[in-house]
Scaffold this active site. Structure first.
Site, PDB file in Angstrom:
ATOM      1  N   SER A 108       0.821  -1.208   0.000  1.00  0.00           N
ATOM      2  CA  SER A 108       0.000   0.000   0.000  1.00  0.00           C
ATOM      3  C   SER A 108       0.854   1.257   0.000  1.00  0.00           C
ATOM      4  O   SER A 108       0.322   2.371  -0.041  1.00  0.00           O
ATOM      5  CB  SER A 108      -0.922   0.016   1.221  1.00  0.00           C
ATOM      6  OG  SER A 108      -0.167   0.051   2.420  1.00  0.00           O
TER       7      SER A 108
ATOM      8  N   ASN B 298      -2.719  -2.246  12.709  1.00  0.00           N
ATOM      9  CA  ASN B 298      -4.162  -2.068  12.586  1.00  0.00           C
ATOM     10  C   ASN B 298      -4.634  -0.779  13.249  1.00  0.00           C
ATOM     11  O   ASN B 298      -5.380   0.001  12.650  1.00  0.00           O
ATOM     12  CB  ASN B 298      -4.907  -3.260  13.180  1.00  0.00           C
ATOM     13  CG  ASN B 298      -4.658  -4.547  12.417  1.00  0.00           C
ATOM     14  OD1 ASN B 298      -3.978  -4.542  11.399  1.00  0.00           O
ATOM     15  ND2 ASN B 298      -5.201  -5.657  12.913  1.00  0.00           N
TER      16      ASN B 298
ATOM     17  N   THR C  32     -37.844  26.140 -15.334  1.00  0.00           N
ATOM     18  CA  THR C  32     -38.192  24.790 -14.899  1.00  0.00           C
ATOM     19  C   THR C  32     -38.288  23.950 -16.171  1.00  0.00           C
ATOM     20  O   THR C  32     -38.747  24.457 -17.209  1.00  0.00           O
ATOM     21  CB  THR C  32     -39.535  24.744 -14.132  1.00  0.00           C
ATOM     22  OG1 THR C  32     -40.592  25.167 -15.000  1.00  0.00           O
ATOM     23  CG2 THR C  32     -39.503  25.632 -12.902  1.00  0.00           C
ATOM     24  N   HIS C  33     -37.846  22.713 -16.097  1.00  0.00           N
ATOM     25  CA  HIS C  33     -37.821  21.831 -17.265  1.00  0.00           C
ATOM     26  C   HIS C  33     -37.010  22.447 -18.414  1.00  0.00           C
ATOM     27  O   HIS C  33     -37.256  22.168 -19.587  1.00  0.00           O
ATOM     28  CB  HIS C  33     -39.246  21.507 -17.760  1.00  0.00           C
ATOM     29  CG  HIS C  33     -40.156  21.017 -16.681  1.00  0.00           C
ATOM     30  ND1 HIS C  33     -40.140  19.709 -16.233  1.00  0.00           N
ATOM     31  CD2 HIS C  33     -41.092  21.661 -15.946  1.00  0.00           C
ATOM     32  CE1 HIS C  33     -41.044  19.567 -15.274  1.00  0.00           C
ATOM     33  NE2 HIS C  33     -41.627  20.742 -15.081  1.00  0.00           N
TER      34      HIS C  33
ATOM     35  N   SER D 288      -9.608  25.792 -29.844  1.00  0.00           N
ATOM     36  CA  SER D 288      -9.693  24.592 -30.666  1.00  0.00           C
ATOM     37  C   SER D 288      -8.459  24.485 -31.547  1.00  0.00           C
ATOM     38  O   SER D 288      -7.920  25.494 -32.001  1.00  0.00           O
ATOM     39  CB  SER D 288     -10.951  24.643 -31.540  1.00  0.00           C
ATOM     40  OG  SER D 288     -10.898  23.684 -32.578  1.00  0.00           O
TER      41      SER D 288
ATOM     42  N   LYS E 260     -13.158  29.352 -31.685  1.00  0.00           N
ATOM     43  CA  LYS E 260     -13.713  28.693 -30.499  1.00  0.00           C
ATOM     44  C   LYS E 260     -13.134  29.225 -29.189  1.00  0.00           C
ATOM     45  O   LYS E 260     -11.950  29.533 -29.083  1.00  0.00           O
ATOM     46  CB  LYS E 260     -13.455  27.176 -30.561  1.00  0.00           C
ATOM     47  CG  LYS E 260     -14.190  26.440 -31.643  1.00  0.00           C
ATOM     48  CD  LYS E 260     -15.699  26.520 -31.472  1.00  0.00           C
ATOM     49  CE  LYS E 260     -16.189  25.791 -30.257  1.00  0.00           C
ATOM     50  NZ  LYS E 260     -15.931  24.342 -30.300  1.00  0.00           N
TER      51      LYS E 260
ATOM     52  N   ASN F  58     -13.788  27.590 -25.531  1.00  0.00           N
ATOM     53  CA  ASN F  58     -14.488  26.472 -24.901  1.00  0.00           C
ATOM     54  C   ASN F  58     -14.423  26.543 -23.372  1.00  0.00           C
ATOM     55  O   ASN F  58     -13.368  26.832 -22.802  1.00  0.00           O
ATOM     56  CB  ASN F  58     -13.873  25.135 -25.355  1.00  0.00           C
ATOM     57  CG  ASN F  58     -14.000  24.938 -26.851  1.00  0.00           C
ATOM     58  OD1 ASN F  58     -14.970  25.360 -27.465  1.00  0.00           O
ATOM     59  ND2 ASN F  58     -13.001  24.305 -27.456  1.00  0.00           N
TER      60      ASN F  58
ATOM     61  N   GLU G   8     -16.403  22.040 -17.828  1.00  0.00           N
ATOM     62  CA  GLU G   8     -16.721  20.688 -18.267  1.00  0.00           C
ATOM     63  C   GLU G   8     -15.915  19.652 -17.488  1.00  0.00           C
ATOM     64  O   GLU G   8     -16.432  18.574 -17.150  1.00  0.00           O
ATOM     65  CB  GLU G   8     -16.442  20.552 -19.765  1.00  0.00           C
ATOM     66  CG  GLU G   8     -17.367  21.382 -20.633  1.00  0.00           C
ATOM     67  CD  GLU G   8     -16.935  21.431 -22.093  1.00  0.00           C
ATOM     68  OE1 GLU G   8     -17.695  21.966 -22.901  1.00  0.00           O
ATOM     69  OE2 GLU G   8     -15.833  20.935 -22.416  1.00  0.00           O
TER      70      GLU G   8
ATOM     71  N   TYR H  52     -10.119  -6.367  11.690  1.00  0.00           N
ATOM     72  CA  TYR H  52      -9.405  -5.844  10.531  1.00  0.00           C
ATOM     73  C   TYR H  52      -9.305  -6.914   9.452  1.00  0.00           C
ATOM     74  O   TYR H  52      -9.094  -8.094   9.729  1.00  0.00           O
ATOM     75  CB  TYR H  52      -7.989  -5.380  10.921  1.00  0.00           C
ATOM     76  CG  TYR H  52      -7.240  -4.775   9.749  1.00  0.00           C
ATOM     77  CD1 TYR H  52      -7.421  -3.444   9.406  1.00  0.00           C
ATOM     78  CD2 TYR H  52      -6.383  -5.549   8.969  1.00  0.00           C
ATOM     79  CE1 TYR H  52      -6.769  -2.890   8.319  1.00  0.00           C
ATOM     80  CE2 TYR H  52      -5.730  -5.006   7.880  1.00  0.00           C
ATOM     81  CZ  TYR H  52      -5.925  -3.684   7.555  1.00  0.00           C
ATOM     82  OH  TYR H  52      -5.274  -3.139   6.472  1.00  0.00           O
TER      83      TYR H  52
ATOM     84  N   GLN I 157      -7.214  -2.083   3.146  1.00  0.00           N
ATOM     85  CA  GLN I 157      -6.105  -1.390   2.481  1.00  0.00           C
ATOM     86  C   GLN I 157      -6.631  -0.554   1.311  1.00  0.00           C
ATOM     87  O   GLN I 157      -6.006   0.424   0.910  1.00  0.00           O
ATOM     88  CB  GLN I 157      -5.066  -2.402   1.983  1.00  0.00           C
ATOM     89  CG  GLN I 157      -3.835  -1.764   1.350  1.00  0.00           C
ATOM     90  CD  GLN I 157      -2.758  -2.783   1.085  1.00  0.00           C
ATOM     91  OE1 GLN I 157      -2.150  -3.334   2.006  1.00  0.00           O
ATOM     92  NE2 GLN I 157      -2.510  -3.050  -0.187  1.00  0.00           N
TER      93      GLN I 157
ATOM     94  N   LYS J  61      -8.094   3.929   1.282  1.00  0.00           N
ATOM     95  CA  LYS J  61      -7.450   5.233   1.250  1.00  0.00           C
ATOM     96  C   LYS J  61      -7.368   5.856  -0.138  1.00  0.00           C
ATOM     97  O   LYS J  61      -7.460   7.079  -0.278  1.00  0.00           O
ATOM     98  CB  LYS J  61      -6.041   5.130   1.851  1.00  0.00           C
ATOM     99  CG  LYS J  61      -6.060   4.967   3.368  1.00  0.00           C
ATOM    100  CD  LYS J  61      -4.693   4.729   3.937  1.00  0.00           C
ATOM    101  CE  LYS J  61      -4.198   3.333   3.679  1.00  0.00           C
ATOM    102  NZ  LYS J  61      -5.035   2.286   4.304  1.00  0.00           N
TER     103      LYS J  61
END
Length: 462
Positions: free
Chosen positions: A22, A109, A154-155, A276, A282, A284, A289, A316, A321, A324
């Site tokens: 680990s 442990n 809305t929608h 781009s 462009k 972007n 994103e 344990y 392991q 993390k």
């Protein structure tokens, strides 16, 4: 041979050594491991298990190991398996037998559980600071462009006009709840497992309260089995990260939409945009994103740990392991996303005229026209139907409600009078929504003050 090799006649293979190690992940916990070892040594000396001379040698030796790691003058050897063995091996090579006495009365442990809890506390605190910085950026934009009106949706359809500041504050409140979740995760990690040893405690007269206090824990975990096997606190942190990333993804989705030619509500700074390789025109919103995209990985880390934990018997197991990598990744990802989002919000250019132009489309005054009739005694359902016919008339004529004549309104209902024009004014429509939490200018001002007070209190708590 490994540090646990006494019972074995041969070592693991090179492949299984790499597979089971680990160290590539948990070396990030070196500072927590060294802090825990120092506290353990101080306690062992206090209760008479090791000498004060040994404790002093361990303390200074661990400090040298830490300095070597932080200066880059430390070689991590995969044969050490994990950060605990790596630090202990380096310490013992430096100070001899005193280093070999450090592990008295503890197990890897309870050691790893201690390190992980210390790490979780620190990272939750770091994330709370980053959260506060983004909330400041949102509040500043809300204050700077307080009276700007944009269409509420809305929608994904035009619904009613709202203040831009009201829209920004919606995200402030989401992030305020995220702060509370991160604070809860920090509290969940704030209990010391050190002294639980492998699973059953130890015969040495350890003072668990002493080590807990030295490490900044508010309490000790009362059950040794639970102490070494519990990872609920990591699930809490993973969950807090996942929800916060989800909120950032929603914010970034709107930034992406708002920066399009179709919306034109904002322009992102060049420093938070890309171009781009083929299309010279462009600009972007790549970083918005990316935040949206990284959310999936953070959600996946939460699901991964839930699945890892779902069938583990006490106490344990080596499965732990795997606890993390995900939380380290999630905390780093969220911290980066919060920082990036704060930069985008601070530097984006707001385009009020475009927002207002869009707010004038889609018959956003329709609800207020229906309310106008209802306030004159017409049942709201009937008023709703009358205004629906007016909207249909507008669609047939390809015009807006405010393009209709008073005669058009009176033909729909004799209750309409000349003051109907006030019901079509977007500024008046917004200002009239004075219920608590509404988009009216006066109550949004109160909401902004409230958000600033909560933000100041949260910042002061750090």
């Amino acid at each position: 041979m490994a540090l646990w090799s006494g019972r074995f006649t041969e070592n693991v293979s090179e492949f299984t050594q790499r597979f089971g190690a680990s160290l590539p992940v948990d070396k990030a916990l070196y500072a927590q491991d060294i802090a825990g070892s120092k506290a353990h040594a101080h306690m062992l000396a206090k209760v008479g298990v090791i000498s004060h001379e040994d404790a002093d040698a361990i303390d200074s030796g661990l400090e040298r190991v830490k300095n070597r790691i932080e200066s880059g003058d430390f070689t991590f050897d995969i044969n050490d398996e994990d950060i605990h063995m790596s630090v202990e091996r380096a310490l013992t090579a430096d100070i001899g037998d005193a280093g070999a006495r450090l592990h008295t009365g503890r197990s890897r442990n309870d050691q790893v559980a201690t390190d992980t809890r210390l790490f979780a506390k620190k990272r939750a605190h770091d994330l709370m600071r980053a959260n506060v910085a983004l909330r400041h950026a949102l509040v500043e934009q809300a204050e700077k462009h307080f009276d700007v009106i944009l269409p509420g949706y809305t929608h994904m359809q035009h619904a009613q006009p709202v203040l831009f500041s009201h829209h920004m504050l919606a995200y402030v409140w989401m992030l305020t709840r995220d702060f509370e979740r991160l604070a809860a995760a920090e509290r969940a990690a704030d209990a010391s497992p050190l002294g639980a040893a492998a699973l059953a405690g130890t015969t040495y007269p350890l003072d668990r309260q002493m080590t807990a206090a030295e490490l900044g824990f508010s309490k000790v975990i009362p059950n040794s089995l639970d102490a070494v096997s519990d990872r609920d606190f990591l699930l809490d942190l993973d969950y807090a990260c996942a929800v916060s990333c989800m909120h950032l993804s929603r914010l970034c989705e709107e930034l992406v939409l708002w920066s399009t030619s179709e919306f034109g509500f904002i322009e992102l700074s060049d420093s938070f945009s890309t171009g781009s390789s083929i299309m010279p025109q462009k600009k972007n919103p790549d970083f918005a994103e990316l935040i949206r995209g990284k959310t999936g990985r953070v959600v996946g880390n939460l699901v991964s740990l839930l699945v890892t934990m779902k069938a583990l018997p006490l106490a344990y197991n080596k499965d732990l392991q795997e606890d993390k990598y995900g939380v380290i990744d999630s905390a780093k990802t969220l911290e980066d996303c919060l920082q990036c989002a704060a930069g985008m919000i601070e530097t984006m250019q707001i385009k009020p005229d475009n927002m207002m132009a869009q707010a004038k489309k889609g018959h956003l005054a329709a609800t207020d026209v229906a309310d106008y009739l209802a306030k004159k005694g017409l049942p709201f359902r009937h008023a709703h139907e009358v205004v629906g016919h007016l909207v249909l008339l507008c669609e047939q004529r390809d015009c807006n409600l405010d393009d209709l004549s008073l005669e058009d309104f009176k033909a729909a209902s004799p209750l309409f009078e000349e003051d109907i024009t006030s019901a079509l004014n977007l500024e008046s429509i917004v200002k009239a929504r004075t219920t608590e939490g509404g988009t009216g200018n006066s109550v949004v001002r109160q909401q902004l003050d409230q958000a600033k007070t909560v933000l100041a209190n949260d910042e002061a708590s750090l």
